[in-house]
Design a protein around this motif. Structure first.
Motif, PDB file in Angstrom:
ATOM      1  N   VAL A  75      10.446   7.741   6.946  1.00  0.00           N
ATOM      2  CA  VAL A  75       9.915   8.967   6.233  1.00  0.00           C
ATOM      3  C   VAL A  75       8.954   9.618   7.151  1.00  0.00           C
ATOM      4  N   VAL A 103       7.035   2.291  -2.330  1.00  0.00           N
ATOM      5  CA  VAL A 103       5.754   2.356  -1.859  1.00  0.00           C
ATOM      6  C   VAL A 103       4.780   2.260  -2.938  1.00  0.00           C
ATOM      7  N   GLY A 156       0.242  13.400  -1.867  1.00  0.00           N
ATOM      8  CA  GLY A 156       1.516  14.017  -1.390  1.00  0.00           C
ATOM      9  C   GLY A 156       2.473  13.041  -2.557  1.00  0.00           C
ATOM     10  N   ARG A 157       3.712  12.996  -2.200  1.00  0.00           N
ATOM     11  CA  ARG A 157       4.665  12.241  -2.782  1.00  0.00           C
ATOM     12  C   ARG A 157       4.388  10.955  -3.407  1.00  0.00           C
ATOM     13  N   ILE A 158       4.101  10.113  -2.454  1.00  0.00           N
ATOM     14  CA  ILE A 158       3.685   8.625  -3.029  1.00  0.00           C
ATOM     15  C   ILE A 158       2.454   8.481  -4.063  1.00  0.00           C
ATOM     16  N   ASP A 177      -7.753  15.319  -1.092  1.00  0.00           N
ATOM     17  CA  ASP A 177      -6.639  15.817  -0.302  1.00  0.00           C
ATOM     18  C   ASP A 177      -7.021  17.342  -0.147  1.00  0.00           C
ATOM     19  N   TYR A 179      -5.535  19.536   1.707  1.00  0.00           N
ATOM     20  CA  TYR A 179      -4.507  20.416   2.058  1.00  0.00           C
ATOM     21  C   TYR A 179      -3.674  21.149   0.821  1.00  0.00           C
ATOM     22  N   ILE A 210      -1.460   8.971   3.375  1.00  0.00           N
ATOM     23  CA  ILE A 210      -1.610  10.316   4.402  1.00  0.00           C
ATOM     24  C   ILE A 210      -0.833   9.880   5.495  1.00  0.00           C
ATOM     25  N   PRO A 211      -0.303  10.699   6.343  1.00  0.00           N
ATOM     26  CA  PRO A 211       0.530  10.551   7.658  1.00  0.00           C
ATOM     27  C   PRO A 211      -0.645  10.402   8.701  1.00  0.00           C
ATOM     28  N   THR A 237      -1.073   1.312   2.539  1.00  0.00           N
ATOM     29  CA  THR A 237       0.345   1.361   2.631  1.00  0.00           C
ATOM     30  C   THR A 237       0.845   2.532   3.440  1.00  0.00           C
ATOM     31  N   SER A 238       0.080   3.011   4.351  1.00  0.00           N
ATOM     32  CA  SER A 238       0.563   4.285   5.165  1.00  0.00           C
ATOM     33  C   SER A 238       0.834   3.846   6.362  1.00  0.00           C
ATOM     34  N   ASP A 263      -0.242  -3.226   3.773  1.00  0.00           N
ATOM     35  CA  ASP A 263       1.101  -3.329   4.120  1.00  0.00           C
ATOM     36  C   ASP A 263       1.317  -3.224   5.575  1.00  0.00           C
ATOM     37  N   HIS A 286       4.721  -4.513   6.454  1.00  0.00           N
ATOM     38  CA  HIS A 286       5.572  -3.252   6.326  1.00  0.00           C
ATOM     39  C   HIS A 286       6.673  -3.434   5.562  1.00  0.00           C
ATOM     40  N   PHE A 289       8.524  -0.215   1.806  1.00  0.00           N
ATOM     41  CA  PHE A 289       9.883   0.660   1.583  1.00  0.00           C
ATOM     42  C   PHE A 289      11.015   0.020   1.203  1.00  0.00           C
TER      43      PHE A 289
HETATM   44  P1  NAD Z   1       3.306  13.245   1.926  1.00  0.00           P
HETATM   45  O1  NAD Z   1       3.644  14.093   3.470  1.00  0.00           O
HETATM   46  O2  NAD Z   1       4.214  13.616   0.752  1.00  0.00           O
HETATM   47  O3  NAD Z   1       1.704  13.394   1.676  1.00  0.00           O
HETATM   48  C1  NAD Z   1       0.762  13.407   2.468  1.00  0.00           C
HETATM   49  C2  NAD Z   1      -0.443  13.897   1.959  1.00  0.00           C
HETATM   50  O4  NAD Z   1      -1.504  13.769   2.642  1.00  0.00           O
HETATM   51  C3  NAD Z   1      -0.125  15.426   1.829  1.00  0.00           C
HETATM   52  O5  NAD Z   1      -0.665  15.904   0.526  1.00  0.00           O
HETATM   53  C4  NAD Z   1      -1.331  15.948   2.827  1.00  0.00           C
HETATM   54  O6  NAD Z   1      -1.913  17.176   2.270  1.00  0.00           O
HETATM   55  C5  NAD Z   1      -2.290  14.627   2.910  1.00  0.00           C
HETATM   56  N1  NAD Z   1      -3.206  14.577   3.875  1.00  0.00           N
HETATM   57  C6  NAD Z   1      -3.021  14.837   5.236  1.00  0.00           C
HETATM   58  N2  NAD Z   1      -4.216  14.745   5.827  1.00  0.00           N
HETATM   59  C7  NAD Z   1      -4.910  14.241   5.158  1.00  0.00           C
HETATM   60  C8  NAD Z   1      -6.433  13.737   5.319  1.00  0.00           C
HETATM   61  N3  NAD Z   1      -7.138  14.038   6.359  1.00  0.00           N
HETATM   62  N4  NAD Z   1      -7.185  13.584   4.191  1.00  0.00           N
HETATM   63  C9  NAD Z   1      -6.586  13.677   2.868  1.00  0.00           C
HETATM   64  N5  NAD Z   1      -5.528  14.221   2.690  1.00  0.00           N
HETATM   65  C10 NAD Z   1      -4.562  14.276   3.850  1.00  0.00           C
HETATM   66  O7  NAD Z   1       3.637  11.763   2.110  1.00  0.00           O
HETATM   67  P2  NAD Z   1       4.072  10.545   1.402  1.00  0.00           P
HETATM   68  O8  NAD Z   1       5.446  10.618   1.184  1.00  0.00           O
HETATM   69  O9  NAD Z   1       3.050  10.407   0.269  1.00  0.00           O
HETATM   70  O10 NAD Z   1       3.721   9.338   2.282  1.00  0.00           O
HETATM   71  C11 NAD Z   1       2.582   9.206   2.747  1.00  0.00           C
HETATM   72  C12 NAD Z   1       2.559   7.910   3.903  1.00  0.00           C
HETATM   73  O11 NAD Z   1       3.035   6.749   3.416  1.00  0.00           O
HETATM   74  C13 NAD Z   1       3.569   8.410   5.173  1.00  0.00           C
HETATM   75  O12 NAD Z   1       2.813   9.399   6.033  1.00  0.00           O
HETATM   76  C14 NAD Z   1       3.859   7.190   5.731  1.00  0.00           C
HETATM   77  O13 NAD Z   1       3.019   6.764   6.702  1.00  0.00           O
HETATM   78  C15 NAD Z   1       3.582   6.246   4.581  1.00  0.00           C
HETATM   79  N6  NAD Z   1       4.727   5.353   4.297  1.00  0.00           N
HETATM   80  C16 NAD Z   1       4.865   4.032   4.401  1.00  0.00           C
HETATM   81  C17 NAD Z   1       5.982   3.206   4.075  1.00  0.00           C
HETATM   82  C18 NAD Z   1       5.921   1.706   3.859  1.00  0.00           C
HETATM   83  O14 NAD Z   1       6.824   1.340   3.937  1.00  0.00           O
HETATM   84  N7  NAD Z   1       4.670   1.225   3.902  1.00  0.00           N
HETATM   85  C19 NAD Z   1       6.973   3.751   3.313  1.00  0.00           C
HETATM   86  C20 NAD Z   1       7.192   5.275   3.345  1.00  0.00           C
HETATM   87  C21 NAD Z   1       6.129   6.004   3.650  1.00  0.00           C
END
Ligand code: NAD
Length: 335
Positions: A75, A103, A156-158, A177, A179, A210-211, A237-238, A263, A286, A289
């Protein structure tokens, strides 16, 4: 000339031969554990299927003579030096929107496991170490979820997928958030926090979505954990790199927070990490996903991105649209 696509990750891609075969491309899978091995495999490849396990630093991009695309089975793309890839005219593709439900469910499972102390009770039962005659079997207090507050860092999405599931358990949700536009939260019945500290102070569970970037690395340190309630749980879980591991260890052993559901740690799967010795930590390696359907979808879409680029189209999801000029200058319009 036939295209050559390589996969240097530990995982083979079962769709690759079939999908790449349709454009007459050769495919080779050979796990690589060093930059040198990776360069040797990919030096004359037209495309690379990568994974979040192996790394693509500047040194690697600089030695790829024909590579037009690195397509990550993940991702994110934090294992790839995107600036370096861009300088060499290489598209960096990824699959940002698979496994959202998985997730979110995993985060919810960690929240539930922490709230109900599932891991601790399970150990007591299996090890035959009952010290009480009736529940609670554990020392730490257990509260029902309804009415407690879940703080989502990132919306974000998750996080958006998690909201509905959490609200189903009666949790109130607060979001931080900076942003997103105010319109993003409309219809979700969540409260917006204007500062991270505000969320940390309010929440009974802090779940991070968050990423990992240069700006967010070690965003969670002792200062942040000290702001949390001593009864609160930290759920991640990030990415492990968002958290200062020593600070989390200190927060957990000195009682600044009650526990953590992780995770991810830094580095992933480092089973010697002292956090894993703590009984108020749950670690799932981890696995967030994973489901029987998420893996195939991810792998198929990663190969499709390679095909797209080799057929002269831009990727559907990519980290570096700014590569266009460099790409055209190096490879011409068609790949
Ligand atoms: P996304 O890009 O849809 O959303 C991320 C959100 O974080 C965005 O809305 C952004 O504005 C916000 N953001 C960025 N910096 C920030 C900060 N300093 N403070 C607050 N908000 C902030 O990402 P997603 O799809 O929701 O995924 C989130 C994270 O989950 C991914 O970056 C990835 O690292 C992790 N992930 C983990 C697994 C797993 O197997 N555990 C699987 C998929 C994703």
């Amino acid at each position: 000339m036939k295209f050559r696509v390589v996969n240097a990750s530990p995982l083979d891609n079962p769709f690759a031969r079939d999908v790449l075969g349709r454009i007459g491309a050769d495919y080779e899978h050979r796990p690589c554990w060093s930059d040198a091995e990776l360069i040797e495999l990919a030096r004359d490849a037209d495309g690379i299927i990568s994974s979040p396990v192996e790394r693509y630093p500047r040194e690697v991009s600089a030695n790829l003579a024909r590579c037009k695309v690195i397509s990550n089975m993940g991702v994110g793309y934090d294992t790839i030096d995107v600036d370096a890839a861009t300088e060499h005219g290489i598209c960096v593709a990824y699959v940002p929107d698979y496994c959202m439900d998985e997730v979110a469910e995993h985060a919810m499972a960690l929240i539930l496991a922490c709230a109900r102390q599932i891991a601790a009770i399970n150990s007591i039962m299996k090890e035959g170490k009952l010290t009480r005659l009736q529940p609670p079997w554990v020392e730490r207090p257990i509260f029902k979820l309804r009415g407690q507050t879940l703080g989502l860092v990132g919306f974000g999405r998750i996080a958006r997928t998690l909201v509905r599931k959490a609200q189903g358990f009666g949790l109130k949700v607060v979001v931080y958030d900076p942003y997103i536009s105010p319109g993003t939260v409309v219809g979700y019945d969540v409260e917006m926090a204007h500062e991270l500290n505000q969320l940390l102070k309010k929440s009974d569970f802090v779940s991070v979505h968050i990423p990992l970037t240069r700006d967010t690395e070690h965003l969670f340190g002792l200062k942040q954990f000290r702001k949390m309630k001593p009864t609160a749980y930290f759920i991640n879980t990030s990415r492990g790199g968002l958290v200062d591991q020593e600070a989390l260890h200190k927060a957990l052993t000195e009682g600044h927070i009650a526990g953590a559901g992780l995770d991810v740690i830094e580095p992933d799967l480092d089973l010697g990490n002292p956090l894993l010795k703590l009984d108020n930590v749950i670690y799932t390696g981890h696995a967030g996903f994973y489901s029987e359907t998420s893996g195939p979808e991810l792998r198929r879409r990663a190969v499709e991105e390679v095909v797209r680029v080799l057929q002269g189209k831009w990727p559907q999801s990519w980290a570096n649209p700014q590569v266009k000029d460099k790409f055209i200058a190096r490879w011409g319009k068609k790949a």
